[in-house]
Design a protein around this motif. Structure first.
Motif: not given
Lengths: 487, 100
Positions: A347-356
């Protein structure tokens, strides 16, 4: 007198707000977790005056910083312009004096030589100070209590690049910051300066190297041993600036390069890997496993930004401007300059991704980002038809199992970048909250969402309701009370 | 000056009276078009087309347009603040609003 009437895309929810605000004891639905003591700080933009050129990039928008301060279950809101020299010059002239994105040749002659930065990308708390970041200049220091602008900051004169990334990485083990500036010696220079700055704000290392070509180096990956530096597709030249164009154009013939340098290495230790056309604007996390260096990121097939047009005149392709969470693996034990790529989710997603962020540089399991779920209802009658183009969900993507958990914001909402906030005193990855601002198109207001990161399907724990639209952010970050000298 | 104040006139409209008038109006609206159409047919006025009545509600009150030419009023439940950009192409939209 200011006139936005000709700005056909600055209407409705997307009109500039153009005011500063304080809201004490904000209206809340649900219950704010009382263990949250700190601030969710957002940085984005709001046009003080309309852009000088209709085809300019939205990245030229004036910086605006705002903060939701959490304490004892109460939330206060504060929003202020970042008062750069550019903001002050425009305000004094009562008009837009600055031209296209990172092109001083398009400016009014009266502002020649003035700092053009708009400081609209990422907030940073480091060494007890709050900063705004924009990759075309030094960081700007901000008073964390008043949000008033103090000015540019160069780490006691030891940070010598003229520019500073919007995405420094802070090692959770040592507290030191790995950061860099590209076009470090000025406009259209190919030098990149890479720095290590200790947790007290002292520069401890500087490495200078050249990129394969002058390009946008917006974000990097960091492991315990290496720095990963993606370079992709965007090109620039003094000629194109003198022709009056925006700073970047997209050249699909350029391979995507990824540089890998040991954290204690020198420029000669840099190794460049080469792959097909891609755009890695933001990263999730990196790690080193023996001879292998691994980077995970939401990566586009091609140019994600239609306002940075192709240099060959070909039209922008929306179908290639979709980001997918991918894994790139680089084998340092091989002489091959290629690397492998895996698409981890279809699935395509926003590229503004984060992690812990406590797991930055280490093996980790969860990535968070927003996405558009077209199966969820969007109430066009109340919100206005956006043809399914809004990101209405936050997802927690389990990289170990391939499973995704989802939070849905509502039938009249779209979501800006997600932020993971660790639960105080917890250590387990993913134990905490997700936080982010939703735009409510039916009520014409912004709402800060707080949900349990381990139980996204349960919906809100609390929602902070602003009685107005807060400016759109690019990035938002949570800072604990012990990171900044809050009053 | 023998007129009664408007408020006093309005106060005689009880809920029961309203429901009764609503039922009557509905019945009339159902019957009138066919009567009107038949009458037109009888005089051979073929150029005029009968239209169904337009029924609208505002503040729970019925508004009836028997000519069928009105545009029904539909009350907005939200501010539709995303609407001004909805017509844009994907490229034009993303040029303006990258991170919606």
């Amino acid at each position: 007198m200011v006139d936005f009437s000709k700005q056909t895309t600055m209407k409705g929810f997307f009109a500039p707000t153009r005011f500063e605000a304080d809201v004490y004891d904000c209206e809340v639905t649900g219950k704010i977790p009382t263990d949250l003591d700190g601030a969710f700080v957002r940085l984005g933009g709001d046009w003080l005056y309309p852009p000088k050129y209709a085809d300019d990039s939205p990245f030229s928008v004036d910086g605006y910083i705002n903060m939701f301060r959490f304490k004892n279950g109460i939330v206060d809101y504060k929003g202020r312009w970042v008062k750069t020299p550019r903001y002050k010059a425009d305000l004094a002239a009562h008009k837009q004096l600055f031209g296209k994105y990172r092109n001083p040749f398009t400016d009014d002659p009266s502002v020649k030589g003035l700092d053009r930065t708009v400081q609209n990308t990422t907030p940073l708390a480091f060494a007890g100070k709050l900063f705004t970041l924009k990759e075309d200049s030094l960081p700007y220091e901000i008073d964390c209590n008043t949000l008033e602008t103090i000015g540019p900051y160069n780490f006691h004169g030891k940070y010598r690049s003229l520019t500073f990334t919007a995405h420094p990485k802070i090692d959770p083990e040592t507290g030191e910051m790995i950061c860099y500036g590209y076009e470090a010696e000025g406009l259209e220079t190919n030098e990149v300066f890479l720095y290590t700055i200790d947790k007290n704000g002292n520069v401890t290392r500087e490495v200078r190297f050249k990129a394969p070509y002058i390009s946008m180096v917006h974000d990097i990956g960091l492991t315990q041993k290496h720095v990963i530096i993606p370079v992709f597709g965007f090109v620039t030249s003094m000629e194109r600036l003198k022709e009056g164009k925006v700073h970047w154009g997209w050249d699909s013939s350029k391979p995507a390069y990824v540089g890998i340098i040991p954290r204690d290495g020198e420029a000669k230790d840099m190794r460049w890997f080469k792959g097909p056309e891609r755009a890695t604007v933001h990263t999730l996390n990196g790690r080193t496993e023996g001879d292998r260096v691994i980077l995970e990121a939401p990566i586009f097939d091609s140019n994600p930004f239609p306002f940075f047009p192709s240099v060959d005149g070909s039209p922008w392709d929306a179908s290639k401007a979709r980001a997918y969470i991918r894994r790139n693996t680089f084998n340092l034990g091989s002489k091959d300059d290629g690397f492998t790529e895996e698409k981890l989710f279809e699935m395509n997603v926003s590229d503004l991704g984060r992690v812990d962020d406590r797991y930055l540089t280490h093996p980790y399991r969860y990535a968070y980002t927003s996405y558009a779920d077209r199966d969820k209802k969007f109430d066009e009658w109340r919100a206005g038809n956006l043809q399914g183009r809004v990101n209405n969900c936050y997802g927690r993507f389990d990289l170990a199992t391939g499973k995704m958990n989802s939070y849905f914001a509502g039938e009249t909402h779209s979501l800006q970048e997600v932020c993971f906030v660790p639960r105080p005193k917890s250590t387990a990855e993913g134990d905490g909250y997700i936080m982010g601002v939703a735009s409510n198109f039916a009520e014409m207001r912004s709402e800060l969402i707080i949900a349990d990161a381990q139980n996204l399907e349960a919906g809100d724990i609390a929602r902070v309701l602003l009685p107005f639209r807060s400016t759109a952010q690019v990035h938002g970050r949570w800072f604990n009370a012990d990171q900044l000298p809050f009053a | 000056m023998n007129q009664k104040p408007f408020v006093e006139k309005a106060s005689v409209l009880t809920r029961r009276a309203f429901v009764k008038s609503f039922a009557f109006a509905t019945a009339v609206s159902a019957v009138l078009p066919s009567v009107f159409h038949a009458a037109l047919g009888a005089v051979g006025h073929s150029a005029v087309q009968a239209r169904p009545p337009v029924v609208s509600f505002y503040m729970d009150r019925l508004y009836l347009d028997l000519t069928g030419t009105a545009v029904p009023y539909l009350s907005p439940l939200g501010m539709r603040s995303a609407a001004p950009l909805a017509h844009l192409s994907e490229e034009a939209f993303r040029r303006a609003q990258l991170y919606v």
